[in-house]
Design a protein around this motif. Sequence first.
Motif, PDB file in Angstrom:
ATOM      1  N   GLY A  91     -10.499 -21.129 -76.127  1.00  0.00           N
ATOM      2  CA  GLY A  91     -11.631 -21.537 -75.303  1.00  0.00           C
ATOM      3  C   GLY A  91     -12.033 -20.529 -74.251  1.00  0.00           C
ATOM      4  N   ILE A  92     -11.851 -19.227 -74.555  1.00  0.00           N
ATOM      5  CA  ILE A  92     -12.226 -18.168 -73.612  1.00  0.00           C
ATOM      6  C   ILE A  92     -13.668 -17.757 -73.885  1.00  0.00           C
ATOM      7  CG2 ILE A  92     -11.734 -15.826 -72.814  1.00  0.00           C
ATOM      8  CD1 ILE A  92      -8.829 -16.256 -73.741  1.00  0.00           C
ATOM      9  N   LYS A  93     -14.534 -17.951 -72.940  1.00  0.00           N
ATOM     10  CA  LYS A  93     -15.945 -17.617 -73.089  1.00  0.00           C
ATOM     11  C   LYS A  93     -16.155 -16.147 -72.755  1.00  0.00           C
ATOM     12  CE  LYS A  93     -16.950 -21.943 -73.937  1.00  0.00           C
ATOM     13  NZ  LYS A  93     -17.285 -22.361 -75.320  1.00  0.00           N
ATOM     14  N   VAL A  98     -20.712  -7.482 -75.339  1.00  0.00           N
ATOM     15  CA  VAL A  98     -19.827  -6.670 -74.490  1.00  0.00           C
ATOM     16  C   VAL A  98     -18.442  -6.568 -75.117  1.00  0.00           C
ATOM     17  CG1 VAL A  98     -18.583  -6.635 -72.279  1.00  0.00           C
ATOM     18  CG2 VAL A  98     -21.053  -7.038 -72.317  1.00  0.00           C
ATOM     19  N   PHE A  99     -17.930  -7.690 -75.604  1.00  0.00           N
ATOM     20  CA  PHE A  99     -16.601  -7.656 -76.204  1.00  0.00           C
ATOM     21  C   PHE A  99     -16.586  -6.802 -77.474  1.00  0.00           C
ATOM     22  CE2 PHE A  99     -13.521  -9.634 -79.237  1.00  0.00           C
ATOM     23  CZ  PHE A  99     -12.410  -8.979 -78.721  1.00  0.00           C
ATOM     24  N   ALA A 144     -20.445  -1.316 -67.319  1.00  0.00           N
ATOM     25  CA  ALA A 144     -19.223  -1.255 -66.508  1.00  0.00           C
ATOM     26  C   ALA A 144     -18.151  -2.184 -67.067  1.00  0.00           C
ATOM     27  CB  ALA A 144     -19.536  -1.618 -65.062  1.00  0.00           C
ATOM     28  N   ASP A 145     -18.551  -3.347 -67.577  1.00  0.00           N
ATOM     29  CA  ASP A 145     -17.578  -4.269 -68.174  1.00  0.00           C
ATOM     30  C   ASP A 145     -16.938  -3.647 -69.413  1.00  0.00           C
ATOM     31  OD1 ASP A 145     -17.996  -6.211 -66.252  1.00  0.00           O
ATOM     32  OD2 ASP A 145     -19.427  -7.353 -67.464  1.00  0.00           O
ATOM     33  N   VAL A 146     -17.734  -2.939 -70.213  1.00  0.00           N
ATOM     34  CA  VAL A 146     -17.187  -2.243 -71.389  1.00  0.00           C
ATOM     35  C   VAL A 146     -16.187  -1.182 -70.930  1.00  0.00           C
ATOM     36  CG1 VAL A 146     -17.728  -0.727 -73.335  1.00  0.00           C
ATOM     37  CG2 VAL A 146     -19.200  -2.704 -72.848  1.00  0.00           C
ATOM     38  N   HIS A 147     -16.600  -0.393 -69.949  1.00  0.00           N
ATOM     39  CA  HIS A 147     -15.701   0.638 -69.401  1.00  0.00           C
ATOM     40  C   HIS A 147     -14.371   0.032 -68.974  1.00  0.00           C
ATOM     41  CE1 HIS A 147     -13.870   3.009 -66.175  1.00  0.00           C
ATOM     42  NE2 HIS A 147     -14.453   4.077 -66.696  1.00  0.00           N
ATOM     43  N   ASN A 148     -14.425  -1.036 -68.195  1.00  0.00           N
ATOM     44  CA  ASN A 148     -13.206  -1.600 -67.634  1.00  0.00           C
ATOM     45  C   ASN A 148     -12.339  -2.271 -68.695  1.00  0.00           C
ATOM     46  OD1 ASN A 148     -13.956  -0.619 -65.170  1.00  0.00           O
ATOM     47  ND2 ASN A 148     -14.769  -2.562 -64.414  1.00  0.00           N
ATOM     48  N   GLY A 149     -12.978  -2.858 -69.709  1.00  0.00           N
ATOM     49  CA  GLY A 149     -12.201  -3.436 -70.801  1.00  0.00           C
ATOM     50  C   GLY A 149     -11.406  -2.383 -71.539  1.00  0.00           C
ATOM     51  N   ILE A 150     -12.031  -1.249 -71.791  1.00  0.00           N
ATOM     52  CA  ILE A 150     -11.348  -0.150 -72.484  1.00  0.00           C
ATOM     53  C   ILE A 150     -10.294   0.469 -71.571  1.00  0.00           C
ATOM     54  CG2 ILE A 150     -11.672   2.150 -73.479  1.00  0.00           C
ATOM     55  CD1 ILE A 150     -14.466   1.153 -74.392  1.00  0.00           C
ATOM     56  N   ALA A 151     -10.659   0.730 -70.335  1.00  0.00           N
ATOM     57  CA  ALA A 151      -9.728   1.363 -69.393  1.00  0.00           C
ATOM     58  C   ALA A 151      -8.476   0.526 -69.194  1.00  0.00           C
ATOM     59  CB  ALA A 151     -10.431   1.587 -68.056  1.00  0.00           C
ATOM     60  N   GLU A 162      -7.492 -10.544 -66.053  1.00  0.00           N
ATOM     61  CA  GLU A 162      -8.771  -9.977 -65.614  1.00  0.00           C
ATOM     62  C   GLU A 162      -9.923 -10.626 -66.394  1.00  0.00           C
ATOM     63  OE1 GLU A 162      -8.468  -5.705 -65.210  1.00  0.00           O
ATOM     64  OE2 GLU A 162      -6.443  -5.857 -64.413  1.00  0.00           O
ATOM     65  N   GLY A 163     -11.083  -9.978 -66.469  1.00  0.00           N
ATOM     66  CA  GLY A 163     -12.232 -10.591 -67.108  1.00  0.00           C
ATOM     67  C   GLY A 163     -12.004 -10.901 -68.571  1.00  0.00           C
ATOM     68  N   PRO A 164     -12.850 -11.770 -69.160  1.00  0.00           N
ATOM     69  CA  PRO A 164     -12.621 -12.200 -70.540  1.00  0.00           C
ATOM     70  C   PRO A 164     -12.640 -11.067 -71.566  1.00  0.00           C
ATOM     71  CG  PRO A 164     -14.741 -12.998 -69.711  1.00  0.00           C
ATOM     72  CD  PRO A 164     -13.983 -12.480 -68.541  1.00  0.00           C
ATOM     73  N   ALA A 165     -13.529 -10.081 -71.409  1.00  0.00           N
ATOM     74  CA  ALA A 165     -13.558  -8.976 -72.369  1.00  0.00           C
ATOM     75  C   ALA A 165     -12.272  -8.159 -72.288  1.00  0.00           C
ATOM     76  CB  ALA A 165     -14.772  -8.083 -72.132  1.00  0.00           C
ATOM     77  N   ILE A 166     -11.735  -7.991 -71.074  1.00  0.00           N
ATOM     78  CA  ILE A 166     -10.475  -7.255 -70.898  1.00  0.00           C
ATOM     79  C   ILE A 166      -9.332  -8.045 -71.523  1.00  0.00           C
ATOM     80  CG2 ILE A 166      -8.844  -6.289 -69.228  1.00  0.00           C
ATOM     81  CD1 ILE A 166     -11.175  -5.907 -67.293  1.00  0.00           C
ATOM     82  N   ALA A 167      -9.279  -9.341 -71.234  1.00  0.00           N
ATOM     83  CA  ALA A 167      -8.202 -10.166 -71.782  1.00  0.00           C
ATOM     84  C   ALA A 167      -8.247 -10.180 -73.307  1.00  0.00           C
ATOM     85  CB  ALA A 167      -8.301 -11.588 -71.239  1.00  0.00           C
ATOM     86  N   LEU A 168      -9.433 -10.310 -73.884  1.00  0.00           N
ATOM     87  CA  LEU A 168      -9.508 -10.448 -75.338  1.00  0.00           C
ATOM     88  C   LEU A 168      -9.245  -9.143 -76.071  1.00  0.00           C
ATOM     89  CD1 LEU A 168     -12.392 -13.030 -75.921  1.00  0.00           C
ATOM     90  CD2 LEU A 168      -9.908 -13.382 -75.861  1.00  0.00           C
ATOM     91  N   ILE A 169      -9.623  -7.986 -75.511  1.00  0.00           N
ATOM     92  CA  ILE A 169      -9.253  -6.741 -76.184  1.00  0.00           C
ATOM     93  C   ILE A 169      -7.756  -6.503 -76.015  1.00  0.00           C
ATOM     94  CG2 ILE A 169      -9.894  -5.254 -74.237  1.00  0.00           C
ATOM     95  CD1 ILE A 169      -9.951  -4.468 -78.033  1.00  0.00           C
TER      96      ILE A 169
END
Length: 241
Positions: A91-93, A98-99, A144-151, A162-169
């Motif tokens: 249930g992570i939105k 971005v993801f 910036a969200d893409v950058h931080n997810g990868i970083a 952290e944010g959902p894109a970071i958690a899911l990657i």
Amino acid sequence: MTDLAQDPGRTHACFLLPHFIGMDMRMAAEKLATRIGLRKLQDAVSADYALPDSQIVKDALAWVTEISSPMLLNHCLRSHAFGAIIGKRCGIKVDREVFALTAIMHDVGLTPDYAEKPGSFEYVGAAAAHSFCCGHGLPAEKAADVHNGIARHAAVGAAHKEGPAIALIHFGAGVDVLGIKLHDVPPILLHEVLEAYPRLDFREALPRLMEDQAALKPKGHIAGHVGLGFGNKVRSAPVPD
């Protein structure tokens, strides 16, 4: 505008080790809670891990296909699939575009064009992906969200908070690399993903890339992981080949 994560360099083993132990404990607790019915997961289907049909996602996939080995490309696509499945089940939105961009480009820093550039490979790749996103018209906050997810995708002990894109990657790549949260991926979907994107000697090839990075950049972030036996953990991960 979201701040861009900065390269912390190598993390000392005395700080990394408790995070790895904590991760193992969290995964064991999750598996037990799911098994005894205290943790409920939503159903997921194949459509849940389909890539968004946007031009920037298509362009990113074409770019990564051009600069990556088939082994690394397939890892990125499996990471997207596993992360999307976990997101649906837990249930992570997340902003799906971005993801997808984060997952597709998360290992650009390991490709021949970028592997020798100064800095930890996650942050080298994040900077390249950020430039790509900005150059293709993605809004600054999303870039910036893409950058931080990868970083931050390899930040054990922090990325999952952290944010959902970071958690899911972090989770998606974690399934493929170490078997983290493999228990949240239904067997039928696991085999679908592995059939669609074969691992292609991933079990041996990825540790070699990481060990090369540690030798080339002993102060890079991944060097701390390698020093704790990361390569052997990948080689022994419970993910089918």
